[in-house]
Design a protein around this motif. Structure first.
Motif, PDB file in Angstrom:
ATOM      1  N   PHE A  58       0.967  -0.788  -0.505  1.00 46.02           N
ATOM      2  CA  PHE A  58       0.110   0.332  -0.229  1.00 46.02           C
ATOM      3  C   PHE A  58       0.884   1.273  -0.082  1.00 46.02           C
ATOM      4  O   PHE A  58       0.806   1.957  -1.100  1.00 46.02           O
ATOM      5  N   LEU A  59       1.407   1.784   0.922  1.00 43.20           N
ATOM      6  CA  LEU A  59       2.721   2.771   1.001  1.00 43.20           C
ATOM      7  C   LEU A  59       3.515   3.191   0.150  1.00 43.20           C
ATOM      8  O   LEU A  59       3.748   3.875  -0.256  1.00 43.20           O
ATOM      9  N   SER A  60       4.659   1.831  -0.693  1.00 40.99           N
ATOM     10  CA  SER A  60       5.385   1.616  -2.001  1.00 40.99           C
ATOM     11  C   SER A  60       5.157   2.816  -2.442  1.00 40.99           C
ATOM     12  O   SER A  60       6.187   3.269  -3.287  1.00 40.99           O
ATOM     13  N   PRO A  61       4.355   2.875  -3.507  1.00 39.69           N
ATOM     14  CA  PRO A  61       3.995   3.934  -4.704  1.00 39.69           C
ATOM     15  C   PRO A  61       3.586   5.159  -4.017  1.00 39.69           C
ATOM     16  O   PRO A  61       3.345   6.254  -4.958  1.00 39.69           O
ATOM     17  N   LEU A  62       3.436   5.134  -2.726  1.00 41.94           N
ATOM     18  CA  LEU A  62       2.693   6.732  -2.429  1.00 41.94           C
ATOM     19  C   LEU A  62       3.829   7.954  -2.597  1.00 41.94           C
ATOM     20  O   LEU A  62       5.426   7.200  -1.870  1.00 41.94           O
ATOM     21  N   PRO A  63       3.857   9.260  -2.958  1.00 33.43           N
ATOM     22  CA  PRO A  63       4.927   9.846  -2.505  1.00 33.43           C
ATOM     23  C   PRO A  63       4.738  10.881  -1.129  1.00 33.43           C
ATOM     24  O   PRO A  63       4.361   9.993  -0.223  1.00 33.43           O
ATOM     25  N   ILE A  64       6.597  10.716  -1.161  1.00 32.19           N
ATOM     26  CA  ILE A  64       7.039  10.719   0.300  1.00 32.19           C
ATOM     27  C   ILE A  64       6.236  11.741   0.959  1.00 32.19           C
ATOM     28  O   ILE A  64       5.710  12.351   2.670  1.00 32.19           O
ATOM     29  N   ARG A  65       5.618  13.337   0.346  1.00 34.73           N
ATOM     30  CA  ARG A  65       4.846  13.915   1.135  1.00 34.73           C
ATOM     31  C   ARG A  65       3.557  13.240   2.152  1.00 34.73           C
ATOM     32  O   ARG A  65       2.477  14.142   2.903  1.00 34.73           O
ATOM     33  N   THR A  66       2.566  12.048   1.367  1.00 37.12           N
ATOM     34  CA  THR A  66       2.132  11.505   1.920  1.00 37.12           C
ATOM     35  C   THR A  66       2.064  11.372   3.271  1.00 37.12           C
ATOM     36  O   THR A  66       0.963  11.131   3.850  1.00 37.12           O
ATOM     37  N   MET A  67       3.608  11.058   4.173  1.00 38.62           N
ATOM     38  CA  MET A  67       3.166  10.852   5.226  1.00 38.62           C
ATOM     39  C   MET A  67       3.516  12.113   6.166  1.00 38.62           C
ATOM     40  O   MET A  67       4.085  12.567   5.861  1.00 38.62           O
ATOM     41  N   SER A  68       2.580  11.332   7.299  1.00 36.53           N
ATOM     42  CA  SER A  68       3.322  13.390   8.229  1.00 36.53           C
ATOM     43  C   SER A  68       4.128  13.153   8.117  1.00 36.53           C
ATOM     44  O   SER A  68       5.028  11.491   8.369  1.00 36.53           O
ATOM     45  N   GLY A  69       4.818  13.932   9.505  1.00 37.76           N
ATOM     46  CA  GLY A  69       6.384  14.447   9.723  1.00 37.76           C
ATOM     47  C   GLY A  69       7.349  14.498   8.649  1.00 37.76           C
ATOM     48  O   GLY A  69       8.566  14.776   8.766  1.00 37.76           O
ATOM     49  N   HIS A 108      18.514  13.811  -3.898  1.00 36.44           N
ATOM     50  CA  HIS A 108      18.946  12.281  -3.025  1.00 36.44           C
ATOM     51  C   HIS A 108      18.467  10.672  -4.306  1.00 36.44           C
ATOM     52  O   HIS A 108      18.753   9.809  -3.210  1.00 36.44           O
ATOM     53  N   GLY A 109      17.941  11.729  -4.614  1.00 36.79           N
ATOM     54  CA  GLY A 109      16.402  10.208  -5.203  1.00 36.79           C
ATOM     55  C   GLY A 109      15.578   9.553  -4.755  1.00 36.79           C
ATOM     56  O   GLY A 109      14.940   8.162  -5.090  1.00 36.79           O
ATOM     57  N   ILE A 110      14.698   9.884  -3.260  1.00 43.19           N
ATOM     58  CA  ILE A 110      13.878   9.327  -2.777  1.00 43.19           C
ATOM     59  C   ILE A 110      12.337  10.125  -3.365  1.00 43.19           C
ATOM     60  O   ILE A 110      12.349  11.036  -3.279  1.00 43.19           O
ATOM     61  N   HIS A 111      11.706   9.336  -4.135  1.00 44.82           N
ATOM     62  CA  HIS A 111      10.475   9.583  -4.422  1.00 44.82           C
ATOM     63  C   HIS A 111       9.429   9.099  -3.774  1.00 44.82           C
ATOM     64  O   HIS A 111       7.792   9.968  -3.137  1.00 44.82           O
ATOM     65  N   THR A 112       8.998   7.846  -3.601  1.00 46.40           N
ATOM     66  CA  THR A 112       8.234   7.285  -2.792  1.00 46.40           C
ATOM     67  C   THR A 112       8.087   6.696  -1.289  1.00 46.40           C
ATOM     68  O   THR A 112       9.675   6.877  -1.104  1.00 46.40           O
ATOM     69  N   LEU A 113       7.058   5.895  -0.562  1.00 44.07           N
ATOM     70  CA  LEU A 113       8.153   5.772   0.508  1.00 44.07           C
ATOM     71  C   LEU A 113       8.422   4.039   0.196  1.00 44.07           C
ATOM     72  O   LEU A 113       9.334   4.389   1.276  1.00 44.07           O
ATOM     73  N   GLY A 114       8.061   3.727  -0.975  1.00 45.30           N
ATOM     74  CA  GLY A 114       8.899   2.649  -1.446  1.00 45.30           C
ATOM     75  C   GLY A 114      10.431   2.747  -1.289  1.00 45.30           C
ATOM     76  O   GLY A 114      11.289   2.810   0.047  1.00 45.30           O
ATOM     77  N   ASP A 115      11.008   4.356  -2.081  1.00 43.38           N
ATOM     78  CA  ASP A 115      11.847   4.875  -1.873  1.00 43.38           C
ATOM     79  C   ASP A 115      12.845   4.782  -0.485  1.00 43.38           C
ATOM     80  O   ASP A 115      13.824   4.478   0.034  1.00 43.38           O
ATOM     81  N   LEU A 116      11.648   5.402   0.652  1.00 47.36           N
ATOM     82  CA  LEU A 116      12.341   6.403   1.964  1.00 47.36           C
ATOM     83  C   LEU A 116      12.829   4.884   2.753  1.00 47.36           C
ATOM     84  O   LEU A 116      13.808   4.817   3.484  1.00 47.36           O
ATOM     85  N   ALA A 117      11.674   3.694   2.028  1.00 49.17           N
ATOM     86  CA  ALA A 117      12.485   2.793   3.731  1.00 49.17           C
ATOM     87  C   ALA A 117      13.141   1.912   3.113  1.00 49.17           C
ATOM     88  O   ALA A 117      13.342   1.433   4.197  1.00 49.17           O
TER      89      ALA A 117
END
Length: 459
Positions: A215-226, A238-247
């Motif tokens: 569910f989280l992986s494809p979402l944009p990073i700004r979707t998540m609070s904080g 740094h090339g981190i665009h999605t929550l999947g990248d962030l994980a």
């Protein structure tokens, strides 16, 4: 329309607005549009939902004014007085109107909108009715604002009902009141919050246990609070665009961007947030702020505004039985720059007649007469080490502003306490505007008319 993430063999039937049949055929069945019961895939582990009331203020206005239904409605401040939009109905949103937008811009985008300053007592009344519905379903509730609340509905041997059925029943009961809500259902608060925003209005988005990363992986990073704008810019760099990248991000980079919050952010991105639903989170700040239709620039105007904000904060402190050790003052100027200052008190207080003179003195540290002031905010914090006895209020030692001693507006403690108690009783019985000091009256027609969902208490 229900959205479900994480089914491979059984899909929850998509139903318009999610009302579930309430017959007794099975505790974990749902009726299809053809009225045939279908078993729900089992839910194991935590079940957390977030109930988000759809365009709440505007929806209540449309409920109370039948002629406004189906029309664009904006709750907010005056377009001609630097107001801002508090809430816009879904009919206004296709025009580009959104919360926190300057009212003047909203008026240009949607010139035929119906405007109202809002009826916040009515909104609080409706909010309480809805929160009581949630309490009927589970005692584990955490209200985060007037129109949002988390609810822990995890199945147990003593309460085995399927979480989806509970969520759908909540939606139906809220709809019977004349407003709607969108719900996110998942295994954590992070999942529930993000899911609640996926399908509005009156959507139900379900993320089954074990499918959090999908569910989280494809979402944009700004979707998540904080993750704010500055962090977003650095992550994207740094090339981190999605929550999947962030994980999968490098921990050293995360610590550099988020500091002590890095582990929490990584856990959330991996679907592993374990923050419990709690109704006893401590209030960190009691505050109030006011925007002005015309800039303030004189001592009298600024001092009156400070006293008005301080009175509101003191009143709220006393209603909550709270006293704080730190007072803060914020000013926004006509160029939109912001300056703030705070002072720690030796003794905790809820007495605005006592801390108002200190706030006025603090204002001179960040402002000079003649400088146009657009907004003033007052806050009291520092509740964690509150003391049961209140003695000398302003033993602030070296932290006090320089100059002569700061004295309360009324020197006698007993007289000051008696006056506050008397005014509180009158307001409790007849309303907040039943009795006002002169400085409050002087500010009455100087505001923008804007309101806020969370005007006083922040967690």
């Amino acid at each position: 329309m229900d959205r479900t993430y994480g089914h491979t063999e059984h899909d929850v039937p998509a139903q318009q607005h999610g009302p579930a049949s309430q017959d007794a055929r099975s505790e974990n069945t749902i009726d299809t549009p053809e009225d045939e019961p279908t078993a729900l895939p089992p839910w194991t582990g935590p079940a957390i939902l977030l109930v988000d009331l759809d365009a709440f203020f505007a929806s209540v206005e449309q409920l109370d004014h039948p002629g406004w239904r189906g029309k664009p409605v904006i709750v907010g401040g005056d377009p001609a007085k630097r107001g801002v939009v508090s809430t816009a109905s879904y009919e206004a949103r296709p025009y580009g109107v959104r919360s926190a937008m300057p009212s003047s811009q909203a008026a240009r985008l949607c010139p035929d909108a119906i405007w109202t300053h809002g009826h916040y007592g009515r909104y609080r009344e409706m909010s309480k009715t809805i929160m009581d519905i949630l309490l009927d379903e589970s005692p584990r509730i955490q209200q985060v604002s007037i129109d949002e609340a988390f609810l822990d509905i995890s199945p147990t041997p003593h309460a085995p009902e399927h979480p989806i059925l509970i969520a759908q029943r909540i939606q139906r009961r809220v709809a019977e009141l004349g407003v709607t809500c969108s719900i996110g259902l998942g295994t954590t608060k992070t999942i529930a919050k993000i899911a609640s925003d996926m399908d509005k209005p009156q959507g139900l988005t379900i993320v089954y246990p074990g499918r959090e990363k999908d569910f989280l992986s494809p979402l944009p990073i700004r979707t998540m609070s904080g993750i704010g704008p500055a962090a977003e810019r650095e992550l994207i760099a740094h090339g981190i665009h999605t929550l999947g990248d962030l994980a999968k991000a490098d921990e050293s980079l995360m610590h550099r961007i988020f500091g002590k919050n890095a582990e929490m952010i990584l856990a959330r991105a991996n679907g592993g947030d374990t923050t419990p639903v709690s109704d006893d989170d401590p209030v960190k700040s009691v505050s109030n702020e006011m925007s002005f239709a015309e800039d303030l620039s004189t001592d009298t105007e600024v001092d009156g505004a400070i006293a008005t904000m301080a009175a509101k904060v003191g009143r709220r402190l006393r209603k909550k039985g709270m006293r704080g050790h730190t007072v803060g003052l914020k000013m926004r100027f006509s160029d939109r720059s912001i300056r703030s200052v705070q002072k720690r008190l030796e003794r905790a207080t809820d007495d605005d007649l006592a801390f108002t003179p200190l706030l006025r003195r603090m204002a001179r540290e960040i402002w000079e007469p003649g400088i146009p002031v657009r907004l003033i905010g007052v806050a009291v914090t520092g509740f964690e080490d509150d003391e049961p006895e209140q003695k000398t209020l302003f033993d602030v030692a070296e932290e006090a502003p320089s100059g002569e001693d700061v004295k309360p507006l009324i020197a006698d403690d007993a007289k000051r306490g008696g006056l506050l108690e008397a005014t509180d009783r009158v307001k409790d019985r007849f309303g907040e505007s039943a009795v006002q000091f002169g400085h409050e009256l002087s500010m009455k027609n100087r505001t923008t008319g804007s309101g806020s969902k969370n005007a006083s208490d922040y967690k």
